[in-house]
Design a protein around this motif. Structure first.
Motif, PDB file in Angstrom:
ATOM      1  N   MET A   1     -20.441 -61.749   8.977  1.00  0.00           N
ATOM      2  CA  MET A   1     -19.247 -61.851   9.788  1.00  0.00           C
ATOM      3  C   MET A   1     -18.083 -62.206   8.864  1.00  0.00           C
ATOM      4  O   MET A   1     -18.187 -63.124   8.070  1.00  0.00           O
ATOM      5  N   ASP A   2     -16.996 -61.471   9.007  1.00  0.00           N
ATOM      6  CA  ASP A   2     -15.822 -61.719   8.177  1.00  0.00           C
ATOM      7  C   ASP A   2     -15.286 -63.106   8.479  1.00  0.00           C
ATOM      8  O   ASP A   2     -15.047 -63.460   9.628  1.00  0.00           O
ATOM      9  N   ARG A   3     -15.099 -63.890   7.409  1.00  0.00           N
ATOM     10  CA  ARG A   3     -14.696 -65.276   7.637  1.00  0.00           C
ATOM     11  C   ARG A   3     -13.324 -65.398   8.279  1.00  0.00           C
ATOM     12  O   ARG A   3     -13.035 -66.379   8.931  1.00  0.00           O
ATOM     13  N   ALA A   4     -12.475 -64.400   8.119  1.00  0.00           N
ATOM     14  CA  ALA A   4     -11.157 -64.452   8.753  1.00  0.00           C
ATOM     15  C   ALA A   4     -11.254 -64.198  10.256  1.00  0.00           C
ATOM     16  O   ALA A   4     -10.417 -64.667  11.020  1.00  0.00           O
ATOM     17  N   GLU A   5     -12.279 -63.468  10.687  1.00  0.00           N
ATOM     18  CA  GLU A   5     -12.431 -63.115  12.100  1.00  0.00           C
ATOM     19  C   GLU A   5     -13.377 -64.049  12.850  1.00  0.00           C
ATOM     20  O   GLU A   5     -13.538 -63.927  14.052  1.00  0.00           O
ATOM     21  N   ARG A   6     -14.014 -64.949  12.145  1.00  0.00           N
ATOM     22  CA  ARG A   6     -15.001 -65.822  12.747  1.00  0.00           C
ATOM     23  C   ARG A   6     -14.348 -66.731  13.780  1.00  0.00           C
ATOM     24  O   ARG A   6     -13.308 -67.333  13.527  1.00  0.00           O
ATOM     25  N   PRO A   7     -14.987 -66.874  14.956  1.00  0.00           N
ATOM     26  CA  PRO A   7     -14.410 -67.758  15.972  1.00  0.00           C
ATOM     27  C   PRO A   7     -14.564 -69.221  15.563  1.00  0.00           C
ATOM     28  O   PRO A   7     -15.275 -69.548  14.618  1.00  0.00           O
ATOM     29  N   ARG A   8     -13.895 -70.060  16.292  1.00  0.00           N
ATOM     30  CA  ARG A   8     -13.957 -71.485  16.013  1.00  0.00           C
ATOM     31  C   ARG A   8     -15.384 -71.989  16.152  1.00  0.00           C
ATOM     32  O   ARG A   8     -16.093 -71.663  17.092  1.00  0.00           O
ATOM     33  N   GLY A   9     -15.803 -72.798  15.197  1.00  0.00           N
ATOM     34  CA  GLY A   9     -17.080 -73.501  15.251  1.00  0.00           C
ATOM     35  C   GLY A   9     -16.754 -74.966  15.153  1.00  0.00           C
ATOM     36  O   GLY A   9     -15.859 -75.464  15.830  1.00  0.00           O
ATOM     37  N   VAL A  10     -17.431 -75.671  14.271  1.00  0.00           N
ATOM     38  CA  VAL A  10     -17.071 -77.061  14.012  1.00  0.00           C
ATOM     39  C   VAL A  10     -15.648 -77.110  13.489  1.00  0.00           C
ATOM     40  O   VAL A  10     -14.862 -77.981  13.847  1.00  0.00           O
ATOM     41  N   LEU A  11     -15.320 -76.143  12.642  1.00  0.00           N
ATOM     42  CA  LEU A  11     -13.970 -76.072  12.066  1.00  0.00           C
ATOM     43  C   LEU A  11     -13.141 -75.004  12.759  1.00  0.00           C
ATOM     44  O   LEU A  11     -13.639 -73.941  13.111  1.00  0.00           O
ATOM     45  N   SER A  12     -11.874 -75.279  12.907  1.00  0.00           N
ATOM     46  CA  SER A  12     -10.945 -74.274  13.423  1.00  0.00           C
ATOM     47  C   SER A  12     -10.545 -73.363  12.269  1.00  0.00           C
ATOM     48  O   SER A  12     -10.735 -73.714  11.095  1.00  0.00           O
ATOM     49  N   PRO A  13      -9.967 -72.193  12.544  1.00  0.00           N
ATOM     50  CA  PRO A  13      -9.472 -71.354  11.451  1.00  0.00           C
ATOM     51  C   PRO A  13      -8.478 -72.092  10.546  1.00  0.00           C
ATOM     52  O   PRO A  13      -8.497 -71.914   9.322  1.00  0.00           O
ATOM     53  N   ALA A  14      -7.659 -72.951  11.121  1.00  0.00           N
ATOM     54  CA  ALA A  14      -6.707 -73.728  10.310  1.00  0.00           C
ATOM     55  C   ALA A  14      -7.429 -74.731   9.408  1.00  0.00           C
ATOM     56  O   ALA A  14      -7.039 -74.930   8.257  1.00  0.00           O
ATOM     57  N   ASP A  15      -8.491 -75.346   9.937  1.00  0.00           N
ATOM     58  CA  ASP A  15      -9.290 -76.264   9.115  1.00  0.00           C
ATOM     59  C   ASP A  15      -9.897 -75.531   7.936  1.00  0.00           C
ATOM     60  O   ASP A  15      -9.891 -76.026   6.806  1.00  0.00           O
TER      61      ASP A  15
END
Length: 186
Positions: A1-15
């Motif tokens: 899965m492309d890390r830029a497109e990955r949905p929020r997990g423990v970390l948000s995209p900003a994190d």
């Protein structure tokens, strides 16, 4: 899965962007706040793992790991990273990782009505290029972590070592080795 497109997990995209060094903050306080939010989410994620172990259906767990992790080198790398993170975290907390590992495996196997015993032993040796080069000459092989260390070492050319010590392998095995080797990077 492309890390830029990955949905929020423990970390948000900003994190994620912050931890990769792609983001800067206007003030020290904003950065401290972001780091505190990340710590809080990591702790909440650990507590969520307890719920996942007990409440996520077997089918859902199988779909995550069989479909999304098993055939994906990034997914396998993520599992290795989780174990590394937990290993270091257990040490930070003054806990014995081997004991935690034994308890975790026992808990998982008890769900299958099986008793399990775990043997876990860590042998530590300092990584240094000279020792690893001698080991490569002597045995003809290195672990992925050792290869990654040599790749980053300033005084050793990994290309030179590979040219000198690499052996021919079947094409199918070479592809598997490439995927495995790609997973470990310091």
């Amino acid at each position: 899965m492309d890390r830029a497109e990955r949905p929020r997990g423990v970390l948000s995209p900003a994190d994620r962007a912050y931890l990769r060094g792609e983001t800067t903050f206007e003030s020290d306080q904003s950065e401290r706040n972001a780091r505190a939010r990340i710590r809080d989410r990591v702790l909440a994620g650990l507590y969520d793992a307890d719920l996942l172990a007990d409440a996520l259906s077997e089918r859902d767990r199988e779909l995550v790991f069989e479909k999304h992790v098993g055939d994906d080198s990034e997914g396998v790398r993520a599992l290795i990273a989780v174990l590394a993170f937990l290993y270091r975290g257990a040490e930070d907390a003054g806990l014995d990782f081997g004991t935690l590992l034994e308890e975790g495996v026992s808990r998982a196997e008890a769900d299958r009505n099986v008793a399990a015993s775990v043997e876990f032993d860590v042998h530590r040796e300092p990584l240094d290029a000279d020792r690893l080069t001698r080991k490569l000459r002597r045995t003809g092989s290195l672990t992925l972590s050792e290869l990654a260390y040599l790749r980053e070492a300033d005084d050793v050319s990994l290309d030179r070592l590979l040219d000198r010590y690499a052996t021919d392998v079947e094409a199918e095995k070479a592809d598997d080795d490439w995927v495995q080797a790609k997973m470990t990077s310091f």
